[in-house]
Design a protein around this motif. Structure first.
Motif, mmCIF file in Angstrom:
data_model
loop_
_atom_site.group_PDB
_atom_site.id
_atom_site.type_symbol
_atom_site.label_atom_id
_atom_site.label_comp_id
_atom_site.label_asym_id
_atom_site.label_seq_id
_atom_site.Cartn_x
_atom_site.Cartn_y
_atom_site.Cartn_z
ATOM 1 N N ARG A 1 0.854 -1.189 0.000
ATOM 2 C CA ARG A 1 0.000 0.000 0.000
ATOM 3 C C ARG A 1 0.882 1.228 0.000
ATOM 4 O O ARG A 1 1.981 1.227 0.560
ATOM 5 C CB ARG A 1 -0.916 -0.014 1.224
ATOM 6 C CG ARG A 1 -1.824 -1.234 1.209
ATOM 7 C CD ARG A 1 -2.647 -1.315 2.454
ATOM 8 N NE ARG A 1 -3.637 -0.255 2.483
ATOM 9 C CZ ARG A 1 -4.283 0.101 3.591
ATOM 10 N NH1 ARG A 1 -4.015 -0.482 4.736
ATOM 11 N NH2 ARG A 1 -5.190 1.059 3.551
ATOM 12 N N GLY B 1 -9.001 8.429 -11.967
ATOM 13 C CA GLY B 1 -8.788 8.599 -10.527
ATOM 14 C C GLY B 1 -7.349 8.520 -10.054
ATOM 15 O O GLY B 1 -7.072 8.681 -8.863
ATOM 16 N N THR C 1 -4.517 10.247 -9.437
ATOM 17 C CA THR C 1 -3.938 11.588 -9.318
ATOM 18 C C THR C 1 -2.902 11.582 -8.197
ATOM 19 O O THR C 1 -2.923 10.705 -7.331
ATOM 20 C CB THR C 1 -5.023 12.634 -8.994
ATOM 21 O OG1 THR C 1 -5.718 12.206 -7.824
ATOM 22 C CG2 THR C 1 -6.014 12.795 -10.122
ATOM 23 N N GLN D 1 -3.459 0.500 -3.409
ATOM 24 C CA GLN D 1 -2.952 -0.794 -2.975
ATOM 25 C C GLN D 1 -2.666 -1.622 -4.230
ATOM 26 O O GLN D 1 -3.505 -1.693 -5.126
ATOM 27 C CB GLN D 1 -4.014 -1.475 -2.115
ATOM 28 C CG GLN D 1 -3.658 -2.874 -1.665
ATOM 29 C CD GLN D 1 -4.855 -3.572 -1.035
ATOM 30 O OE1 GLN D 1 -5.841 -2.938 -0.662
ATOM 31 N NE2 GLN D 1 -4.772 -4.894 -0.931
ATOM 32 N N VAL E 1 -2.684 -4.878 -6.074
ATOM 33 C CA VAL E 1 -3.426 -6.112 -5.843
ATOM 34 C C VAL E 1 -2.717 -7.292 -6.490
ATOM 35 O O VAL E 1 -2.617 -8.373 -5.936
ATOM 36 C CB VAL E 1 -4.875 -5.986 -6.372
ATOM 37 C CG1 VAL E 1 -5.617 -7.299 -6.248
ATOM 38 C CG2 VAL E 1 -5.606 -4.885 -5.624
ATOM 39 N N ARG E 2 -2.200 -7.061 -7.672
ATOM 40 C CA ARG E 2 -1.529 -8.145 -8.385
ATOM 41 C C ARG E 2 -0.523 -7.529 -9.353
ATOM 42 O O ARG E 2 -0.845 -6.577 -10.055
ATOM 43 C CB ARG E 2 -2.581 -8.942 -9.146
ATOM 44 C CG ARG E 2 -2.050 -10.194 -9.723
ATOM 45 C CD ARG E 2 -3.095 -11.283 -9.755
ATOM 46 N NE ARG E 2 -2.361 -12.529 -9.804
ATOM 47 C CZ ARG E 2 -2.841 -13.686 -9.453
ATOM 48 N NH1 ARG E 2 -4.067 -13.771 -9.006
ATOM 49 N NH2 ARG E 2 -2.114 -14.773 -9.547
ATOM 50 N N LEU F 1 -2.536 -4.729 -11.481
ATOM 51 C CA LEU F 1 -3.857 -4.487 -10.897
ATOM 52 C C LEU F 1 -3.691 -3.667 -9.623
ATOM 53 O O LEU F 1 -2.963 -4.082 -8.713
ATOM 54 C CB LEU F 1 -4.526 -5.806 -10.525
ATOM 55 C CG LEU F 1 -5.279 -6.572 -11.602
ATOM 56 C CD1 LEU F 1 -5.910 -7.820 -10.987
ATOM 57 C CD2 LEU F 1 -6.358 -5.707 -12.235
ATOM 58 N N TYR G 1 -5.814 -1.134 -6.553
ATOM 59 C CA TYR G 1 -7.093 -0.734 -5.978
ATOM 60 C C TYR G 1 -6.958 0.699 -5.504
ATOM 61 O O TYR G 1 -6.024 1.011 -4.746
ATOM 62 C CB TYR G 1 -7.449 -1.658 -4.814
ATOM 63 C CG TYR G 1 -8.809 -1.405 -4.231
ATOM 64 C CD1 TYR G 1 -9.951 -1.727 -4.960
ATOM 65 C CD2 TYR G 1 -8.957 -0.853 -2.964
ATOM 66 C CE1 TYR G 1 -11.211 -1.495 -4.426
ATOM 67 C CE2 TYR G 1 -10.210 -0.620 -2.430
ATOM 68 C CZ TYR G 1 -11.332 -0.946 -3.166
ATOM 69 O OH TYR G 1 -12.588 -0.712 -2.656
ATOM 70 N N ARG H 1 -9.395 4.537 -4.956
ATOM 71 C CA ARG H 1 -10.720 5.190 -4.943
ATOM 72 C C ARG H 1 -11.851 4.167 -5.111
ATOM 73 O O ARG H 1 -12.678 4.297 -6.018
ATOM 74 C CB ARG H 1 -10.827 6.247 -6.041
ATOM 75 C CG ARG H 1 -9.886 7.434 -5.856
ATOM 76 C CD ARG H 1 -10.213 8.516 -6.862
ATOM 77 N NE ARG H 1 -9.111 9.446 -7.012
ATOM 78 C CZ ARG H 1 -8.930 10.543 -6.253
ATOM 79 N NH1 ARG H 1 -9.792 10.824 -5.314
ATOM 80 N NH2 ARG H 1 -7.897 11.327 -6.455
ATOM 81 N N GLU H 2 -11.826 3.134 -4.303
ATOM 82 C CA GLU H 2 -12.875 2.101 -4.274
ATOM 83 C C GLU H 2 -12.984 1.301 -5.563
ATOM 84 O O GLU H 2 -13.983 0.651 -5.824
ATOM 85 C CB GLU H 2 -14.263 2.706 -3.988
ATOM 86 C CG GLU H 2 -14.353 3.543 -2.734
ATOM 87 C CD GLU H 2 -15.696 4.243 -2.665
ATOM 88 O OE1 GLU H 2 -16.688 3.569 -2.404
ATOM 89 O OE2 GLU H 2 -15.738 5.466 -2.901
ATOM 90 N N THR H 3 -11.956 1.377 -6.422
ATOM 91 C CA THR H 3 -12.063 0.746 -7.731
ATOM 92 C C THR H 3 -10.847 -0.124 -8.029
ATOM 93 O O THR H 3 -9.717 0.268 -7.738
ATOM 94 C CB THR H 3 -12.161 1.827 -8.826
ATOM 95 O OG1 THR H 3 -13.153 2.772 -8.446
ATOM 96 C CG2 THR H 3 -12.536 1.227 -10.166
ATOM 97 N N LEU H 4 -11.118 -1.292 -8.642
ATOM 98 C CA LEU H 4 -10.034 -2.155 -9.089
ATOM 99 C C LEU H 4 -9.661 -1.725 -10.509
ATOM 100 O O LEU H 4 -10.507 -1.734 -11.405
ATOM 101 C CB LEU H 4 -10.517 -3.610 -9.066
ATOM 102 C CG LEU H 4 -9.483 -4.710 -9.293
ATOM 103 C CD1 LEU H 4 -8.385 -4.644 -8.250
ATOM 104 C CD2 LEU H 4 -10.169 -6.072 -9.267
ATOM 105 N N ILE H 5 -8.411 -1.317 -10.700
ATOM 106 C CA ILE H 5 -8.002 -0.771 -11.996
ATOM 107 C C ILE H 5 -6.858 -1.592 -12.576
ATOM 108 O O ILE H 5 -5.934 -1.989 -11.863
ATOM 109 C CB ILE H 5 -7.572 0.708 -11.854
ATOM 110 C CG1 ILE H 5 -8.786 1.554 -11.462
ATOM 111 C CG2 ILE H 5 -6.975 1.237 -13.152
ATOM 112 C CD1 ILE H 5 -8.437 2.963 -11.050
ATOM 113 N N SER H 6 -6.942 -1.854 -13.892
ATOM 114 C CA SER H 6 -5.892 -2.583 -14.579
ATOM 115 C C SER H 6 -5.122 -1.618 -15.472
ATOM 116 O O SER H 6 -5.704 -0.878 -16.254
ATOM 117 C CB SER H 6 -6.552 -3.708 -15.401
ATOM 118 O OG SER H 6 -5.770 -4.022 -16.518
ATOM 119 N N LEU H 7 -3.804 -1.621 -15.329
ATOM 120 C CA LEU H 7 -2.945 -0.701 -16.093
ATOM 121 C C LEU H 7 -1.922 -1.524 -16.857
ATOM 122 O O LEU H 7 -1.348 -2.456 -16.279
ATOM 123 C CB LEU H 7 -2.138 0.138 -15.117
ATOM 124 C CG LEU H 7 -2.770 1.305 -14.421
ATOM 125 C CD1 LEU H 7 -1.920 1.660 -13.223
ATOM 126 C CD2 LEU H 7 -2.811 2.476 -15.373
#
Lengths: 73, 613
Positions: free
Chosen positions: A11, A31, A33, A39, A41-42, A50, A52, A54-60
């Protein structure tokens, strides 16, 4: 450190985002910024990162994760 | 009296679900003027008043210079809609409220809908809608898209607001030319607003057990492929009852229509149009629409539950090499079953250019029908291991075609600057709204049925005229005359008139290829019947094989197989592509590319094979 170097379950918070306006617009409007806590995640080899945030799981994808600087908490 | 509203929301905010449930079948799909962005409009009636609804293109913000963002901003500014319904995802409120922050500076009447309030509550998140409404100065409606009572509330709210509209009273966040600062200030604006009206759950994220498996690099990919194949089977199962009813139409109608019209002394040519061709066209179109129905149900399910986002995550890296988003993996796998399914499966992609590119790449994937005819034809000329080599060769060329198609078309359809999908959210798993999925699938299938019936009839008539002969003998058809006339040209590409004719009929329906070969080599069936009864007629392949191998060389057979496989898919897939893309120009462009590709391929294969065989 770079986001791409983070390990699962780490984190921290975003310290810098680098890129042209187009990239910046996409990444910040979802989100990611400066100052946001996140955090990892993977983070597997050859796979998108992956996170986490702003309450969202994001893939970059990895190239994008290369351009994001973070610090661990 | 009429009212006009617009729906604004980010991708995955549930916007299309709400749009579809509000408007039902009263929808019109077009393009925004001069742009390749899809424009969805619809209407509904409430308390005697007719409302028109415009579904604004989904984007994460409004400050960027993408077509979607410009269209949305201009449209809201123009005031064509009296009210903007801003949708946010209550389960990811902080992130999705960014859209409201972007909207604020436009200073237009609005309401805020907190969609997926049920999901948020199940995660232990609460939102004080009243307190938020007080701060914002516009109504805030907690919303559950599965609850029909909530739609009544929304319609009532829209009615009231159109009479006495509200605008945001909270000052809009300051605009900043610096993109980074601009977003940062807007998120601070959101944080400030939400600070004392929401309570979010755990700060530490724990992946669900299913997600832990689905995101594993190898196992996840295997599972994705498995699920899509299963989805294909389910789509087939859904289609079977409709198709078997449809298949009775030609048999039931043929004799009575034939008797009736012959009794009226109608010309035999016209008699067979009505007794043979049209019932078969009806049957083809019913099969196609019922398959589209099935595909829409399974894809609707996979999308709503959040599975598609996981598949996209798994395959994004691989597909970005073709200029596609990871989401394209599902339609592509579907393409191995049926190109129609693949084409309408591209609906899950959120950008027109991406969809058109995915459809043109799906065309390269040989469908199940091709896989059922190639081994049969190959077996007539080659041993089993040579047949295996042919199949491997075809698979290799599939990859080559995909790369070439992407090279040729991606610069226009997916310019580097607009490639999205590298950054995407993985929405939490949702329960599927079956009622909504089935309803929507039905509307889409009905829509495609209506449109395809015309296209398929037209092309059928054309093929019918070409293949008709009075005595049923192939030699008396226009197609024969045309085929033999241009044989010097087709010979150049490696095909004689017989194989060229089968090649042409393959563009009509792949199943027709064997029947056509039978007609031209054996002469015992009329070409027209071979084409239209292909699904019911059986072909004696052993006899046909003897006749064919006596008449043409293995090199020609090989060239023909490759040409047929990589030609345009069937006419039904073509019309689905046209329907899904709304672009005749692009459908024709891609079709021309495939025809040229098939002919050039045939030329190369024939001349190389001739050296060795």
């Amino acid at each position: 450190m770079k986001l791409i170097e983070t390990k699962s379950d780490m984190r921290g918070s975003i310290t810098a985002v680098n890129g042209d306006d187009h990239f910046m617009n996409r990444i910040t409007s979802i989100g990611i910024t400066e100052g946001t806590t996140f955090q990892t995640v993977r983070n597997d080899k050859k796979m998108p990162v992956l996170i986490y945030l702003r309450e969202t799981l994001i893939s970059l994808n990895r190239a994008d994760a290369e351009r994001i600087e973070v610090t661990s908490k | 009296m009429t009212g006009s509203i617009a729906l604004l929301g980010q991708p995955n905010s549930g916007k299309s679900t709400i749009f579809n449930n509000l408007t039902g079948s009263r929808q019109h799909v077009g393009n925004w003027a001069g742009k390749t962005v899809e424009k969805n409009e619809g209407t509904y009636t409430y308390n005697g008043t007719k409302y028109s609804v415009t579904d604004l293109p989904g984007s994460y913000g409004l400050s960027g210079n993408s077509d979607e963002e410009m269209i949305t901003t201009d449209y809201i500014k123009s005031g064509q809609s009296a009210l903007t319904v801003v949708l946010v995802d209550a389960s990811q409120l902080e992130r999705s409220m960014f859209m409201l922050a972007e909207f604020a500076r436009l200073d237009k009447p609005a309401v805020l809908v907190l969609n997926m309030i049920d999901v948020a509550e199940s995660m232990g998140k609460t939102v004080n809608a009243e307190a938020l409404a007080k701060k914002l100065g516009i109504p805030v409606l907690p919303f559950n898209a599965t609850d029909s009572k909530d739609y009544d509330k929304l319609k009532k709210l829209i009615e009231d607001e159109l009479k006495a509209p509200h605008r945001l009273i909270v000052p809009a966040p300051a605009e900043n030319k610096n993109v980074k600062e601009n977003s940062k200030e807007k998120f601070e604006w959101v944080d400030e607003l939400l600070s004392d009206v929401t309570q979010t759950g755990d700060a530490v994220y724990k992946m669900s057990r299913f997600d832990r498996v689905m995101t594993r690099p190898v196992l996840g990919k295997v599972l994705c492929i498995g699920v899509v194949l299963l989805a294909f089977l389910v789509a087939m199962l859904i289609m079977i009852p409709f198709m078997s009813i449809g298949s009775m139409i030609p048999t039931i109608l043929h004799d009575p229509v034939d008797k009736l019209l012959t009794g009226w002394n109608v010309h035999p040519w016209l008699v067979s149009v009505f007794s043979t061709m049209l019932p078969n066209v009806l049957y083809f179109t019913i099969s196609m629409a019922s398959f589209v129905f099935g595909v829409n149900i399974v894809f609707g399910y996979l999308e709503e539950t959040g599975f598609l986002a996981r598949a996209a995550y798994q395959f994004d890296g691989l597909l970005s090499k073709l200029g596609l988003q990871g989401k394209a993996i599902c339609p592509m796998l579907m393409g191995f079953g049926c190109t129609i399914g693949g084409a309408c499966g591209t609906r899950v992609m959120d950008n027109w250019g991406q969809r058109m590119l995915a459809m043109s790449i799906v065309w390269a994937i040989p469908c199940a029908s091709i896989w059922s005819i190639i081994p049969v034809i190959s077996g007539m000329f080659f041993t089993w291991w040579q047949t295996l080599l042919v199949c491997v060769g075809i698979l290799l060329y599939v990859v080559i075609t995909m790369i070439v198609v992407s090279k040729v078309f991606s610069r226009k359809l997916a310019p580097q600057a607009t490639r999205s999908g590298m950054i995407m959210e993985l929405p939490p798993y949702h329960k599927a709204h079956w009622k909504h999925i089935i309803k929507e699938a039905f509307f889409k299938a009905w829509d495609i049925f209506k449109r395809a019936l015309g296209t398929v009839t037209l092309v059928s008539i054309l093929f019918y005229v070409l293949s008709f002969s009075k005595d049923g003998n192939v030699d008396n058809s226009l197609l024969y005359r045309l085929g033999t006339f241009i044989e010097p040209v087709t010979k150049f590409f490696g095909m004689g008139w017989q194989t060229f004719m089968a090649f042409v009929s393959g563009a009509f329906a792949k199943e027709a290829v064997l029947g056509t070969l039978n007609a031209v080599f054996m002469g015992d069936n009329s070409l027209m019947e071979a084409t239209f009864f292909s699904k019911t007629a059986s072909t004696d392949t052993a006899l046909l094989g003897t006749a064919m191998s006596a008449a043409i060389s293995p090199a020609e057979a090989l060239a023909f197989m490759f040409a047929t496989t990589f030609n345009i898919p069937c006419i039904m897939a073509l019309s689905t592509t046209y329907k899904e893309s709304h672009s005749l120009k692009w459908t024709v462009k891609v079709a021309l590319f495939y025809i040229c590709n098939a002919l050039v391929l045939s030329f190369i294969v024939y001349h190389i094979a001739s050296i060795f065989m």
